[in-house]
Design a protein around this motif. Structure first.
Motif, PDB file in Angstrom:
ATOM      1  N   ARG A  35       0.850  -1.190   0.000  1.00  0.00           N
ATOM      2  CA  ARG A  35       0.000   0.000   0.000  1.00  0.00           C
ATOM      3  C   ARG A  35       0.885   1.240   0.000  1.00  0.00           C
ATOM      4  O   ARG A  35       2.035   1.194   0.442  1.00  0.00           O
ATOM      5  CB  ARG A  35      -0.913   0.037   1.231  1.00  0.00           C
ATOM      6  N   ARG A  36       0.307   2.330  -0.462  1.00  0.00           N
ATOM      7  CA  ARG A  36       1.071   3.588  -0.469  1.00  0.00           C
ATOM      8  C   ARG A  36       1.194   4.160   0.928  1.00  0.00           C
ATOM      9  O   ARG A  36       2.200   4.783   1.273  1.00  0.00           O
ATOM     10  CB  ARG A  36       0.383   4.599  -1.390  1.00  0.00           C
ATOM     11  N   ARG A  37       0.161   3.948   1.756  1.00  0.00           N
ATOM     12  CA  ARG A  37       0.175   4.445   3.120  1.00  0.00           C
ATOM     13  C   ARG A  37       0.409   3.299   4.094  1.00  0.00           C
ATOM     14  O   ARG A  37      -0.027   2.176   3.851  1.00  0.00           O
ATOM     15  CB  ARG A  37      -1.139   5.164   3.450  1.00  0.00           C
ATOM     16  N   ASP A  51       4.775   3.195  -3.602  1.00  0.00           N
ATOM     17  CA  ASP A  51       3.882   3.953  -4.461  1.00  0.00           C
ATOM     18  C   ASP A  51       3.990   3.376  -5.878  1.00  0.00           C
ATOM     19  O   ASP A  51       5.028   3.489  -6.521  1.00  0.00           O
ATOM     20  CB  ASP A  51       4.275   5.434  -4.447  1.00  0.00           C
ATOM     21  N   ASP A  75      -6.530   7.287  -7.225  1.00  0.00           N
ATOM     22  CA  ASP A  75      -7.033   8.319  -6.316  1.00  0.00           C
ATOM     23  C   ASP A  75      -8.064   9.220  -6.979  1.00  0.00           C
ATOM     24  O   ASP A  75      -8.871   9.850  -6.302  1.00  0.00           O
ATOM     25  CB  ASP A  75      -5.881   9.182  -5.794  1.00  0.00           C
ATOM     26  N   GLU A  76      -8.038   9.320  -8.292  1.00  0.00           N
ATOM     27  CA  GLU A  76      -8.982  10.185  -8.989  1.00  0.00           C
ATOM     28  C   GLU A  76      -9.390   9.542 -10.299  1.00  0.00           C
ATOM     29  O   GLU A  76      -8.692   8.675 -10.837  1.00  0.00           O
ATOM     30  CB  GLU A  76      -8.369  11.563  -9.256  1.00  0.00           C
ATOM     31  N   ALA A  81      -4.529   9.565 -14.321  1.00  0.00           N
ATOM     32  CA  ALA A  81      -4.407   8.795 -13.080  1.00  0.00           C
ATOM     33  C   ALA A  81      -4.569   7.308 -13.337  1.00  0.00           C
ATOM     34  O   ALA A  81      -3.852   6.480 -12.761  1.00  0.00           O
ATOM     35  CB  ALA A  81      -5.442   9.279 -12.073  1.00  0.00           C
TER      36      ALA A  81
END
Length: 268
Positions: A35-37, A51, A75-76, A81
């Protein structure tokens, strides 16, 4: 962890990926959840923070993987994206590691059918919307891989995804549009099934057993909310009906065969 277990990288360990990671760990895989976070992935699962769009952190991905499941979400909602994540992010992982089996979660949005007809894996994937085009680009990146498949998922729903409940509360009739859906637990189950199948095809459609007209679902949910039926909005029949026959032939069966079972519990 037991190094003798086959290593699975779940790229994009959100709702679907986290469920898959937990199920695969229980089934005996060594699971890496990317995961990115930074998020605790749960017991027995190793977290990787990276990322997929920028490539930052991907050096931590092992050079050899028994399997990869790419189920990240952008994310968008923009073409840039989508391409940066789905096509370019997938390419980064394919270049980074020697991967045994690779699975990519795509979408039935790749099909242009909009007159109520049935679609399956042999139907031309010729939708022209940007999301469909980019997903097909990502699918094509897998073509050179000897053991890879795209799971074209219908609309994913489940806990925390309340769009249809919100739709049912509106005082507007549903359309005569065929809709297709698959519960998030069934997506995870289908992916695990494909990971462990002896052989796989190149494409599978992931949907439940029962395509449904939107107005039928809306009125069904309204009944559960104690609201009166609204019937169907004026207009011709549209949409598509997705066949899950090829996926079922692998031994998979949905725990939630239709919206009736999947929406059995109202959101809080």
């Amino acid at each position: 962890m037991n190094d003798s277990r086959p290593t699975l990288l779940v790229a994009g360990a959100g709702d679907t990926g986290s469920r898959l990671a937990a199920a695969a760990s229980r089934a005996g895989w060594e699971v890496l959840a990317l995961r990115r976070r930074a998020v605790d992935p749960g017991p027995g699962i190793r977290a990787l923070r990276a990322d997929l769009v920028t490539g930052e952190g991907l050096a931590a991905v092992p050079g050899q993987l028994a399997a990869l499941v790419f189920c990240a979400a952008p994310d968008e909602r923009s073409e840039a994206a989508y391409r940066a994540l789905y096509r370019d992010g997938l390419c980064r992982l394919l270049d980074r590691a020697d991967i045994g089996r690779a699975l990519f979660v795509s979408s039935t949005a790749v099909y242009a059918e909009d007159a109520g007809g049935w679609v399956d894996e042999d139907t031309p994937a010729d939708a022209t919307a940007f999301n469909a085009r980019v997903l097909r680009e990502a699918e094509r990146e897998l073509e050179a891989h000897p053991d890879a498949a795209a799971l074209r998922a219908a609309g994913i729903y489940g806990p925390g995804r309340e769009r249809m409940w919100q739709r049912a509360r509106r005082e507007a009739p549903g359309e005569r549009r065929w809709t297709n859906r698959i519960h998030v637990e069934d997506v995870a189950g289908a992916l695990l099934n494909l990971l462990e199948a002896p052989r796989i095809a190149r494409v599978y459609c992931g949907s439940d057993d029962a395509p449904a007209l939107e107005h039928e679902v809306v009125d069904g949910l309204r009944a559960r909310l104690g609201l009166p039926a609204l019937g169907a909005a004026a207009g011709p029949e549209s949409g598509k009906r997705v066949s899950n026959a090829r996926l079922r032939a692998t031994g998979w069966a949905p725990r939630f065969p239709s919206w009736r079972e999947g929406y059995a519990t109202q959101p809080d």
